[in-house]
Design a protein around this motif. Structure first.
Motif, short mmCIF file in Angstrom:
data_model
loop_
_atom_site.label_atom_id
_atom_site.label_comp_id
_atom_site.label_asym_id
_atom_site.label_seq_id
_atom_site.Cartn_x
_atom_site.Cartn_y
_atom_site.Cartn_z
N ASP A 154 0.41 -0.85 -0.16
CA ASP A 154 -0.03 0.40 -0.19
C ASP A 154 0.63 1.63 0.41
OD1 ASP A 154 -3.28 1.51 0.51
OD2 ASP A 154 -1.80 2.23 1.40
N HIS A 155 1.86 0.96 0.60
CA HIS A 155 2.41 2.72 0.86
C HIS A 155 3.73 2.15 2.00
CE1 HIS A 155 -0.99 3.78 4.65
NE2 HIS A 155 1.16 4.45 5.03
N ARG A 157 2.57 17.31 8.87
CA ARG A 157 2.19 17.63 7.77
C ARG A 157 2.88 16.49 6.42
NH1 ARG A 157 4.99 22.58 3.42
NH2 ARG A 157 2.76 22.40 2.36
N ASN A 158 2.42 16.11 5.88
CA ASN A 158 2.84 15.31 4.62
C ASN A 158 2.56 15.37 3.67
OD1 ASN A 158 -0.02 14.54 3.72
ND2 ASN A 158 0.13 12.89 4.69
N GLY A 159 3.45 14.44 2.24
CA GLY A 159 2.68 14.53 0.79
C GLY A 159 2.95 13.18 0.80
N ALA A 160 3.85 12.98 -0.86
CA ALA A 160 4.07 11.61 -1.22
C ALA A 160 4.24 11.82 -2.50
CB ALA A 160 2.24 11.26 -1.56
N TRP A 161 4.50 10.36 -3.18
CA TRP A 161 5.34 10.66 -4.22
C TRP A 161 3.90 8.93 -4.81
CZ3 TRP A 161 8.42 5.60 -6.42
CH2 TRP A 161 8.14 5.56 -7.76
N ARG A 162 2.94 9.51 -5.33
CA ARG A 162 1.54 8.52 -5.61
C ARG A 162 1.71 8.08 -7.11
NH1 ARG A 162 -3.07 6.76 -3.66
NH2 ARG A 162 -3.31 8.10 -2.08
N LEU A 163 0.99 6.67 -7.24
CA LEU A 163 1.72 5.78 -8.43
C LEU A 163 0.18 5.31 -8.47
CD1 LEU A 163 4.48 4.87 -6.70
CD2 LEU A 163 4.78 3.99 -8.65
N ASP A 164 -0.46 5.31 -7.94
CA ASP A 164 -1.29 4.90 -8.00
C ASP A 164 -2.15 4.57 -7.04
OD1 ASP A 164 -0.50 2.22 -7.15
OD2 ASP A 164 0.07 2.24 -10.12
N THR A 165 -3.17 3.24 -6.19
CA THR A 165 -3.53 2.90 -4.95
C THR A 165 -2.35 3.58 -4.33
OG1 THR A 165 -3.24 1.01 -5.22
CG2 THR A 165 -5.39 2.15 -6.22
N ARG A 166 -1.10 2.74 -4.68
CA ARG A 166 0.15 2.75 -3.64
C ARG A 166 0.87 4.58 -3.99
NH1 ARG A 166 4.17 -0.33 -7.79
NH2 ARG A 166 2.80 0.86 -9.44
N TYR A 167 1.54 4.11 -2.85
CA TYR A 167 2.12 5.81 -2.64
C TYR A 167 3.67 5.91 -1.56
CZ TYR A 167 -1.23 6.46 1.47
OH TYR A 167 -1.51 6.16 2.87
N LEU A 193 10.87 10.99 -9.45
CA LEU A 193 9.73 10.80 -8.69
C LEU A 193 8.47 11.89 -8.32
CD1 LEU A 193 11.88 8.45 -6.43
CD2 LEU A 193 11.36 8.48 -8.90
N PRO A 194 8.55 12.14 -9.07
CA PRO A 194 6.55 13.70 -9.44
C PRO A 194 6.23 13.69 -7.92
CG PRO A 194 6.74 13.07 -11.22
CD PRO A 194 7.22 11.77 -10.65
N ALA A 195 6.56 14.45 -6.54
CA ALA A 195 5.92 14.33 -5.14
C ALA A 195 5.32 15.95 -5.11
CB ALA A 195 7.16 13.79 -4.25
N HIS A 196 4.19 15.80 -4.10
CA HIS A 196 3.37 16.56 -3.49
C HIS A 196 3.31 16.93 -2.11
CE1 HIS A 196 0.02 13.83 -3.78
NE2 HIS A 196 0.00 14.48 -2.81
N ALA A 197 3.00 18.28 -2.02
CA ALA A 197 3.21 18.04 -0.01
C ALA A 197 1.81 18.56 0.05
CB ALA A 197 4.37 19.17 0.28
N ASN A 198 0.91 18.15 1.00
CA ASN A 198 -0.27 18.59 1.85
C ASN A 198 -0.05 19.44 2.92
OD1 ASN A 198 -1.74 16.08 0.16
ND2 ASN A 198 -0.70 14.76 1.44
N PRO A 199 -1.40 20.12 3.10
CA PRO A 199 -1.31 20.86 3.95
C PRO A 199 -1.73 20.86 5.13
CG PRO A 199 -3.66 21.57 2.77
CD PRO A 199 -2.64 20.23 2.44
N GLU A 200 -0.81 20.89 6.35
CA GLU A 200 -0.63 20.91 7.95
C GLU A 200 -2.12 20.49 7.76
OE1 GLU A 200 0.16 22.56 12.24
OE2 GLU A 200 1.12 23.45 10.00
N TYR A 201 -2.13 19.58 9.20
CA TYR A 201 -3.32 18.83 10.03
C TYR A 201 -3.02 18.43 11.01
CZ TYR A 201 -6.94 16.65 10.61
OH TYR A 201 -8.64 15.90 11.32
N ARG A 238 -3.96 13.21 -8.31
CA ARG A 238 -2.86 13.76 -8.00
C ARG A 238 -1.71 12.47 -7.71
NH1 ARG A 238 -2.13 16.59 -2.06
NH2 ARG A 238 -3.70 18.20 -2.08
N VAL A 239 -2.18 11.86 -9.25
CA VAL A 239 -1.67 10.74 -9.38
C VAL A 239 -0.29 11.22 -10.30
CG1 VAL A 239 -1.26 8.31 -10.36
CG2 VAL A 239 -2.77 9.04 -9.25
N ASN A 240 0.84 11.25 -10.15
CA ASN A 240 2.03 11.38 -11.10
C ASN A 240 2.61 10.57 -10.69
OD1 ASN A 240 3.81 12.71 -13.18
ND2 ASN A 240 3.06 14.56 -11.64
#
Length: 264
Positions: free
Chosen positions: A23-24, A56-66, A44-52, A175-177
Motif C-alpha cells: 500500500d505505502h 504535515r505529509n506529502g507523497a509520490w503517488r503512483l496509483d493506489t500505492r504511494y 519521482l513527482p511528489a506533492h505536499a499536503n497542508p498541515e493537519y 494527485r497521481v503522477n
C-alpha cells in the motif's frame, strides 16, 4: 518502544481472503517541502499536503500505492492527536530518523479486512493494536492493525472505506503522477536475510518465491540484504532509467541493482 524478538522461520499460513498488497511506505523527513523537491528532481513527482493536527505529509503517488513523506511541525498538537497517539510506539524511532536527516520508518500492507487480519495475527501469538481513523468532514476512513512485537521494519496493515479503487477514482486521481518510473519494491537490510524473509512471508501468508530473500508481495516486493541496519534502506524502481541516489536518508536505486533480483 516495540519489542524486537529474534526472528524464527515460520510456516506460511495462506490467508487468501486477505489478499495482501503493498500500500505505502512511510518516509520520515525533517521538512516535507524540501523532500518533495528531492523526489521530483529524481524523477519521482511528489506533492505536499497542508498541515493537519500538527502533522504535515506529502507523497509520490503512483496509483493506489504511494510513498508518504512525513513530518511533525507542531509536536504538542500532534502528540495529542489520534495520529500522534497511534504513533506512540514508533515515535522514538521516527525522532531518531529525523535527527539524522530522515529515513524509512515502516511500510503498509493493504488487506481486505484489517480486523480479520488482527484476529489471525493475535491467534498466532502476536500483539496487535487495531485502530480506526475518520477525519471530520472527510468521506474516507481507514482501519489499521499495528504489530506491537515485530522487528523495526515490520509492516502494519490497512483497510479503507470506501475501497482503494474508489478513493483513487473519486478523491486522489488528480494527485497521481508516477513519472517515468514504477515502484518494484523495497529493500530491507537485516543481519539474517533468509530468516527475515521467511518471517515476513509467514506473517503475510505469502509462500516463498524463486529467491529465499525476496517476499513476492503483490504491487511491491520486499527484498532482503545482509547488513546491520535492521531497517528499510531503499526504494527499488523499474521503468525507464531509474536514478541511483539518496533522498533524505532513503536510497533510491534500480531493482536490477539488487543481487538476485533478476532471478527472482
Amino acid at each position: 518502544m516495540r519489542a524486537q524478538p529474534t526472528l524464527e522461520p515460520t510456516d506460511v499460513e495462506q490467508p487468501s481472503i486477505e489478499q495482501p498488497e503493498f500500500d505505502h511506505l512511510v518516509h520520515c523527513v525533517p521538512d516535507v517541502e524540501s523532500t518533495v523537491r528531492g523526489y521530483t528532481e529524481a524523477g519521482l513527482p511528489a506533492h505536499a499536503n497542508p498541515e493537519y493536527l500538527g502533522y504535515r505529509n506529502g507523497a509520490w503517488r503512483l496509483d493506489t500505492r504511494y510513498i508518504e513523506l512525513s513530518s511533525i511541525v507542531n509536536r504538542l498538537v500532534f502528540l495529542d492527536s489520534p495520529y500522534g497517539r497511534a504513533m506512540k510506539g514508533w515515535q522514538p524511532r521516527a525522532d531518531e530518523l529525523v535527527a539524522r536527516g530522515g529515513g524509512a520508518l515502516t511500510f503498509c500492507v493493504h488487506v481486505t479486512d484489517a480486523g480479520a487480519t488482527a484476529e489471525r495475527l493475535r491467534a498466532r501469538g502476536h500483539g496487535v493494536e487495531l485502530l480506526t481513523f475518520a477525519r471530520e468532514g472527510s468521506p474516507v476512513s481507514f482501519r489499521e492493525a499495528i504489530l506491537t512485537d515485530g522487528p523495526p521494519w515490520a509492516p502494519f496493515f490497512v483497510t479503507y472505506e470506501p475501497d482503494r479503487q474508489t478513493i483513487l477514482a473519486k478523491y486522489s486521481a488528480g494527485r497521481v503522477n508516477r513519472g517515468p518510473h514504477d515502484l518494484a519494491g523495497i529493500l530491507v537490510e537485516t543481519p539474517d536475510p533468509r530468516a527475515s524473509a521467511a518471517w515476513l512471508g509467514g506473517l503475510l501468508g505469502i509462500p516463498p518465491g524463486a529467491s529465499p530473500t525476496v517476499v513476492p508481495l503483490p504491487l511491491g516486493q520486499v527484498h532482503f540484504t545482509e547488513g546491520p541496519a535492521d531497517a528499510i534502506t531503499a526504494l527499488l524502481l523499474s521503468g525507464g532509467s531509474p536514478p541511483t541516489t539518496v533522498i533524505d536518508g532513503l536510497a533510491v536505486r534500480p531493482v536490477e541493482s539488487v543481487d538476485g533480483s533478476a532471478r527472482a
